[in-house]
Motif scaffolding. Structure first.
Motif, PDB file in Angstrom:
ATOM      1  N   UNK A 162       0.797  -1.215   0.000  1.00 29.40           N
ATOM      2  CA  UNK A 162       0.000   0.000   0.000  1.00 29.40           C
ATOM      3  C   UNK A 162       0.839   1.279   0.000  1.00 29.40           C
ATOM      4  N   UNK A 163       2.146   1.168   0.127  1.00 30.67           N
ATOM      5  CA  UNK A 163       3.008   2.350   0.164  1.00 30.67           C
ATOM      6  C   UNK A 163       3.502   2.624  -1.259  1.00 30.67           C
ATOM      7  N   UNK A 164       2.880   3.650  -1.876  1.00 35.02           N
ATOM      8  CA  UNK A 164       3.189   3.971  -3.268  1.00 35.02           C
ATOM      9  C   UNK A 164       4.101   5.176  -3.407  1.00 35.02           C
ATOM     10  N   UNK A 165       4.365   5.885  -2.308  1.00 36.26           N
ATOM     11  CA  UNK A 165       5.236   7.059  -2.342  1.00 36.26           C
ATOM     12  C   UNK A 165       5.929   7.184  -0.988  1.00 36.26           C
ATOM     13  N   UNK A 166       7.253   7.012  -0.972  1.00 36.53           N
ATOM     14  CA  UNK A 166       8.001   7.051   0.285  1.00 36.53           C
ATOM     15  C   UNK A 166       8.064   8.442   0.902  1.00 36.53           C
ATOM     16  N   UNK A 167       7.746   9.477   0.124  1.00 40.51           N
ATOM     17  CA  UNK A 167       7.798  10.826   0.665  1.00 40.51           C
ATOM     18  C   UNK A 167       6.497  11.220   1.368  1.00 40.51           C
ATOM     19  N   UNK A 168       5.491  10.387   1.267  1.00 40.31           N
ATOM     20  CA  UNK A 168       4.203  10.681   1.919  1.00 40.31           C
ATOM     21  C   UNK A 168       3.993   9.745   3.093  1.00 40.31           C
ATOM     22  N   UNK A 169       3.105  10.160   3.990  1.00 37.06           N
ATOM     23  CA  UNK A 169       2.822   9.315   5.155  1.00 37.06           C
ATOM     24  C   UNK A 169       2.009   8.086   4.748  1.00 37.06           C
ATOM     25  N   UNK A 170       2.082   7.088   5.601  1.00 33.06           N
ATOM     26  CA  UNK A 170       1.338   5.852   5.391  1.00 33.06           C
ATOM     27  C   UNK A 170      -0.157   6.174   5.462  1.00 33.06           C
ATOM     28  N   UNK A 171      -0.922   5.971   4.382  1.00 31.04           N
ATOM     29  CA  UNK A 171      -2.331   6.365   4.387  1.00 31.04           C
ATOM     30  C   UNK A 171      -3.197   5.548   5.354  1.00 31.04           C
ATOM     31  N   UNK A 172      -2.772   4.348   5.707  1.00 30.84           N
ATOM     32  CA  UNK A 172      -3.573   3.490   6.582  1.00 30.84           C
ATOM     33  C   UNK A 172      -2.984   3.358   7.985  1.00 30.84           C
ATOM     34  N   UNK A 173      -1.898   4.074   8.261  1.00 29.88           N
ATOM     35  CA  UNK A 173      -1.233   4.076   9.579  1.00 29.88           C
ATOM     36  C   UNK A 173      -0.793   2.689  10.030  1.00 29.88           C
ATOM     37  N   UNK A 174      -0.445   1.851   9.087  1.00 33.28           N
ATOM     38  CA  UNK A 174       0.010   0.504   9.415  1.00 33.28           C
ATOM     39  C   UNK A 174       1.443   0.547   9.953  1.00 33.28           C
ATOM     40  N   UNK A 175       2.307   1.287   9.277  1.00 30.62           N
ATOM     41  CA  UNK A 175       3.716   1.323   9.714  1.00 30.62           C
ATOM     42  C   UNK A 175       3.888   1.937  11.105  1.00 30.62           C
ATOM     43  N   UNK A 176       3.155   3.009  11.483  1.00 28.46           N
ATOM     44  CA  UNK A 176       3.288   3.481  12.869  1.00 28.46           C
ATOM     45  C   UNK A 176       2.820   2.442  13.888  1.00 28.46           C
ATOM     46  N   UNK A 177       1.789   1.692  13.550  1.00 33.34           N
ATOM     47  CA  UNK A 177       1.318   0.643  14.459  1.00 33.34           C
ATOM     48  C   UNK A 177       2.345  -0.470  14.596  1.00 33.34           C
ATOM     49  N   UNK A 178       2.965  -0.846  13.478  1.00 32.02           N
ATOM     50  CA  UNK A 178       4.022  -1.866  13.526  1.00 32.02           C
ATOM     51  C   UNK A 178       5.192  -1.375  14.360  1.00 32.02           C
ATOM     52  N   UNK A 179       5.581  -0.105  14.161  1.00 31.36           N
ATOM     53  CA  UNK A 179       6.685   0.450  14.923  1.00 31.36           C
ATOM     54  C   UNK A 179       6.351   0.487  16.416  1.00 31.36           C
ATOM     55  N   UNK A 180       5.136   0.891  16.758  1.00 36.51           N
ATOM     56  CA  UNK A 180       4.724   0.908  18.163  1.00 36.51           C
ATOM     57  C   UNK A 180       4.742  -0.485  18.771  1.00 36.51           C
ATOM     58  N   UNK A 181       4.276  -1.475  18.004  1.00 34.79           N
ATOM     59  CA  UNK A 181       4.270  -2.855  18.504  1.00 34.79           C
ATOM     60  C   UNK A 181       5.686  -3.373  18.720  1.00 34.79           C
ATOM     61  N   UNK A 182       6.601  -3.061  17.794  1.00 37.20           N
ATOM     62  CA  UNK A 182       7.978  -3.531  17.978  1.00 37.20           C
ATOM     63  C   UNK A 182       8.657  -2.823  19.141  1.00 37.20           C
ATOM     64  N   UNK A 183       8.351  -1.543  19.354  1.00 36.94           N
ATOM     65  CA  UNK A 183       8.912  -0.834  20.510  1.00 36.94           C
ATOM     66  C   UNK A 183       8.392  -1.436  21.810  1.00 36.94           C
ATOM     67  N   UNK A 184       7.098  -1.747  21.839  1.00 35.80           N
ATOM     68  CA  UNK A 184       6.516  -2.387  23.018  1.00 35.80           C
ATOM     69  C   UNK A 184       7.176  -3.744  23.261  1.00 35.80           C
ATOM     70  N   UNK A 185       7.379  -4.514  22.205  1.00 33.96           N
ATOM     71  CA  UNK A 185       8.016  -5.827  22.303  1.00 33.96           C
ATOM     72  C   UNK A 185       9.435  -5.686  22.828  1.00 33.96           C
ATOM     73  N   UNK A 186      10.197  -4.704  22.329  1.00 34.79           N
ATOM     74  CA  UNK A 186      11.555  -4.487  22.802  1.00 34.79           C
ATOM     75  C   UNK A 186      11.564  -4.111  24.273  1.00 34.79           C
ATOM     76  N   UNK A 187      10.640  -3.291  24.699  1.00 33.60           N
ATOM     77  CA  UNK A 187      10.571  -2.908  26.113  1.00 33.60           C
ATOM     78  C   UNK A 187      10.244  -4.115  26.988  1.00 33.60           C
ATOM     79  N   UNK A 188       9.387  -4.972  26.514  1.00 32.49           N
ATOM     80  CA  UNK A 188       9.050  -6.180  27.283  1.00 32.49           C
ATOM     81  C   UNK A 188      10.255  -7.101  27.398  1.00 32.49           C
ATOM     82  N   UNK A 189      11.079  -7.144  26.338  1.00 35.36           N
ATOM     83  CA  UNK A 189      12.272  -7.981  26.383  1.00 35.36           C
ATOM     84  C   UNK A 189      13.283  -7.448  27.397  1.00 35.36           C
ATOM     85  N   UNK A 190      13.346  -6.133  27.540  1.00 32.29           N
ATOM     86  CA  UNK A 190      14.309  -5.554  28.478  1.00 32.29           C
ATOM     87  C   UNK A 190      13.820  -5.740  29.895  1.00 32.29           C
TER      88      UNK A 190
END
Length: 190
Positions: free
Chosen positions: A162-190
């Motif tokens: 769904x990402x057709x232009x790297x200079x624009x934001x993610x239209x469906x906010x999937x990548x921020x959710x993935x990033x938030x989930x991975x940050x949460x996962x990293x914090x749980x690991x620590x």
């Protein structure tokens, strides 16, 4: 002819390669910020990687991995030092508790600092060695962000799905959710 003058100008995108080919001084038209000395090599590395990968999204991923490999020794050293400091926390806390009744301006507080420094020396821990390696990596990370923010090459460049232009934001906010989930996962690991 009296009163006439000649002026050259460039009309086109602020593409690093085009500007450099027209006139090397024109490259300064691109505002790379205060970390320009690091941004330019990163941009050239991104373009070089893209010559093999042919997708700027994946080129950014590959460059990120390469940067992490280069700064890994500094990060590892920082983590080892932080782990050592963490293991000393009970002893540090007991020293601080013994001197808690004294004011900050009291001479006894100086003894507390001397005791803590002796503990660090005895255990072979440098309190600054956890932060200094991380501070050394910060300019590289800021330069990487500035490179991504100022490179015209990403404009209109597709990544995947769904990402057709790297200079624009993610239209469906999937990548921020993935990033938030991975940050949460990293914090749980620590």
């Amino acid at each position: 002819m009296p009163g006439s003058f000649s002026q050259r100008f460039f009309l086109g995108p602020k593409d690093f390669d085009i500007l450099r080919d027209v006139e090397p001084q024109l490259v300064r038209a691109i505002d790379f910020g205060m970390f320009a000395a690091l941004v330019v090599p990163l941009l050239l590395a991104l373009k070089w990687i893209n010559g093999f990968v042919h997708n700027y999204g994946w080129s950014i991923v590959v460059l990120t991995i390469l940067i992490n490999l280069v700064i890994f020794p500094l990060r590892h050293r920082s983590m080892v030092s932080m782990r050592k400091m963490q293991s000393l926390q009970p002893e540090i806390k007991s020293i601080q508790d013994r001197y808690a009744k004294y004011k900050l301006t009291d001479a006894e507080r100086q003894k507390m600092n001397q005791e803590m420094m002796a503990l660090y020396k005895q255990k072979g821990v440098n309190p600054a060695s956890g932060c200094v390696p991380m501070l050394l990596t910060m300019p590289v990370l800021f330069a990487f962000y500035q490179m991504l923010a100022s490179s015209i090459e990403l404009r209109g460049a597709p990544f995947m799905g769904w990402i057709h232009d790297l200079s624009k934001m993610d239209p469906y906010y999937v990548t921020p959710l993935i990033m938030g989930a991975t940050m949460f996962w990293q914090q749980r690991m620590m």
